[in-house]
Design an enzyme around this catalytic site. Sequence first.
Site, PDB file in Angstrom:
ATOM      1  N   ASN A 238      -4.416   3.919  -4.093  1.00 17.80           N
ATOM      2  CA  ASN A 238      -5.728   4.864  -4.523  1.00 17.80           C
ATOM      3  C   ASN A 238      -6.819   3.611  -5.520  1.00 17.80           C
ATOM      4  O   ASN A 238      -7.108   4.643  -6.958  1.00 17.80           O
ATOM      5  CB  ASN A 238      -6.133   6.428  -4.222  1.00 17.80           C
TER       6      ASN A 238
ATOM      7  N   TYR B 119      -2.810   0.198   9.823  1.00 13.83           N
ATOM      8  CA  TYR B 119      -3.449  -0.230   8.572  1.00 13.83           C
ATOM      9  C   TYR B 119      -1.820   0.058   8.018  1.00 13.83           C
ATOM     10  O   TYR B 119      -1.029  -0.787   6.852  1.00 13.83           O
ATOM     11  CB  TYR B 119      -4.174  -0.225   8.030  1.00 13.83           C
TER      12      TYR B 119
ATOM     13  N   ARG C  28     -10.730  14.047   7.792  1.00 14.66           N
ATOM     14  CA  ARG C  28     -10.031  12.418   8.518  1.00 14.66           C
ATOM     15  C   ARG C  28      -8.842  13.219   9.630  1.00 14.66           C
ATOM     16  O   ARG C  28      -8.043  13.130   9.047  1.00 14.66           O
ATOM     17  CB  ARG C  28     -10.374  11.599   7.919  1.00 14.66           C
TER      18      ARG C  28
ATOM     19  N   SER D 110       0.755  -1.296   0.389  1.00 16.32           N
ATOM     20  CA  SER D 110      -0.152   0.474  -0.232  1.00 16.32           C
ATOM     21  C   SER D 110       1.247   1.578   0.343  1.00 16.32           C
ATOM     22  O   SER D 110       1.676   1.763   0.446  1.00 16.32           O
ATOM     23  CB  SER D 110      -0.984   0.032   1.120  1.00 16.32           C
TER      24      SER D 110
HETATM   25  C1  UD1 Z   1      -5.785   5.120   2.272  1.00 18.02           C
HETATM   26  C2  UD1 Z   1      -4.140   4.801   1.610  1.00 18.02           C
HETATM   27  C3  UD1 Z   1      -3.819   3.682   0.181  1.00 18.02           C
HETATM   28  C4  UD1 Z   1      -5.387   1.770   0.763  1.00 18.02           C
HETATM   29  C5  UD1 Z   1      -6.602   2.441   1.170  1.00 18.02           C
HETATM   30  C6  UD1 Z   1      -7.041   1.562   2.357  1.00 18.02           C
HETATM   31  C7  UD1 Z   1      -2.918   7.118   1.450  1.00 18.02           C
HETATM   32  C8  UD1 Z   1      -2.519   7.735   0.774  1.00 18.02           C
HETATM   33  N1  UD1 Z   1      -3.729   5.825   0.776  1.00 18.02           N
HETATM   34  O1  UD1 Z   1      -6.440   5.598   1.087  1.00 18.02           O
HETATM   35  O2  UD1 Z   1      -3.241   2.842  -0.287  1.00 18.02           O
HETATM   36  O3  UD1 Z   1      -5.079   1.259  -0.291  1.00 18.02           O
HETATM   37  O4  UD1 Z   1      -6.324   3.503   2.430  1.00 18.02           O
HETATM   38  O5  UD1 Z   1      -8.709   2.191   2.307  1.00 18.02           O
HETATM   39  O6  UD1 Z   1      -2.529   6.376   2.403  1.00 18.02           O
HETATM   40  N2  UD1 Z   1     -12.804  11.293   1.449  1.00 18.02           N
HETATM   41  C9  UD1 Z   1     -13.579  11.904   1.095  1.00 18.02           C
HETATM   42  N3  UD1 Z   1     -15.049  11.441   1.756  1.00 18.02           N
HETATM   43  C10 UD1 Z   1     -15.166  10.299   1.948  1.00 18.02           C
HETATM   44  C11 UD1 Z   1     -14.444   9.326   1.806  1.00 18.02           C
HETATM   45  C12 UD1 Z   1     -13.251  10.179   2.064  1.00 18.02           C
HETATM   46  O7  UD1 Z   1     -14.114  13.414   1.450  1.00 18.02           O
HETATM   47  O8  UD1 Z   1     -16.709  10.014   1.435  1.00 18.02           O
HETATM   48  C13 UD1 Z   1     -11.403  12.248   1.588  1.00 18.02           C
HETATM   49  C14 UD1 Z   1     -10.653  11.281   2.891  1.00 18.02           C
HETATM   50  O9  UD1 Z   1     -10.368  12.419   3.900  1.00 18.02           O
HETATM   51  C15 UD1 Z   1      -9.227  11.525   1.555  1.00 18.02           C
HETATM   52  C16 UD1 Z   1      -9.642  10.500   0.086  1.00 18.02           C
HETATM   53  O10 UD1 Z   1     -11.039  10.876   0.272  1.00 18.02           O
HETATM   54  O11 UD1 Z   1      -8.490  12.615   2.157  1.00 18.02           O
HETATM   55  C17 UD1 Z   1      -9.439   9.455   0.401  1.00 18.02           C
HETATM   56  O12 UD1 Z   1     -10.013   8.309   0.813  1.00 18.02           O
HETATM   57  P1  UD1 Z   1      -9.990   6.988   1.203  1.00 18.02           P
HETATM   58  O13 UD1 Z   1     -10.403   6.366  -0.201  1.00 18.02           O
HETATM   59  O14 UD1 Z   1     -10.230   6.464   1.888  1.00 18.02           O
HETATM   60  O15 UD1 Z   1      -8.289   6.312   1.095  1.00 18.02           O
HETATM   61  P2  UD1 Z   1      -7.170   6.521   1.573  1.00 18.02           P
HETATM   62  O16 UD1 Z   1      -7.378   7.121   2.650  1.00 18.02           O
HETATM   63  O17 UD1 Z   1      -7.091   8.063   0.606  1.00 18.02           O
END
Ligand code: UD1
Length: 320
Positions: A171, A142, A271, A118
């Site tokens: 992602n 994680y 978050r 990851s």
């Molecule tokens: C992270 C890891 C990725 C891993 C994944 C597993 C990083 C850069 N990435 O992804 O390698 O496979 O976790 O879960 O560390 N968001 C919103 N609204 C929502 C949901 C999310 O704004 O409803 C935002 C989050 O705050 C974040 C972004 O979207 O800033 C991406 O979130 P998410 O899709 O959960 O993935 P990561 O946390 O980036």
Amino acid sequence: MRILITGAAGFIGSSLAKRAVAEGHSVIGVDNLITGNRENLAAIDAAIDFRVADIRNREQMQELCRGVEIIFHEAALPSVPKSVLDPLTSHEHNVEGTVSVLLAAKEQKVRRVVYAASSSAYGESPTLPKHEAMIPAPISPYAVQKLTGEYYMQSFQRVYGMETVCLRYFNVFGPFQAADSPYSGVLAKFITSLLQGEAPTIFGDGQQSRDFTYIDNVVDANFLAATAPADVVSGKVYNLACGERHSLLDTFRILAEMTGFAGAPVFGAARNGDILHSLADISLIAREMGYQPQVNFEEGLRRTVAWYAEALKMQTPLSI
Ligand code: UD1
């Protein structure tokens, strides 16, 4: 080839299974169905040997590894926030599960294990793009667990001579990704909300950006990793991404246009522990495996929107 896919009923595992079947490989799938969904394999039901089992069950893993040449190890509890709430459970699945897979692979003389690592391993180091020579700085449990898995892969390569390849996914999104859990990936959540005429929630100001990677590119890279010469790739770690980053605000705008949504997003609190920007340097995987992303971000979004639109019409369960 005889291929074993762990996490075969999940989003990425089931996508790999479909490609493996289409290419005529003999495919065994294993999943404990905690986050996986059997329906993801419906299209290849008759062509895959699918078992409901937990990767931590050493005896079962030994049996499943018999005669296997390649393992795609995708099984995990794949969520940063979930690991923050319950680090021990995710440790058991992500670390102990990985060691169990490796031990079974070693005992059954599986030639190569390709591991779903990851991008979270890079943590919040501000350097962009992230390249593999950077010192990892994991933040969440994680991220620590996924990175530990990489170290185990490298250890088994060094001490037992097993071929291992780690792919650091950035992602991943696309059809069959779970959409209705609070832990779902952001694009799955955004697209399904927009298609249902609901405003998605952006955590923070939406300036954060990600190197969003369409699933077909991930499948392509896994097969390259399975077949590339061992003297080039074995024991190594590679970024797997597109090499572009897109902010959530821009992504929202593109998706609103694609889905015909005229409203504005809702903004919520940022978050805890969220990383601001993530972007991969993909020159190593390009040079050593010949990987190039075949589906760009916008085309990936179009295909994903089309798939969720159909799934929602057919009332396909989106919970995985
Ligand atoms: C992270 C890891 C990725 C891993 C994944 C597993 C990083 C850069 N990435 O992804 O390698 O496979 O976790 O879960 O560390 N968001 C919103 N609204 C929502 C949901 C999310 O704004 O409803 C935002 C989050 O705050 C974040 C972004 O979207 O800033 C991406 O979130 P998410 O899709 O959960 O993935 P990561 O946390 O980036």
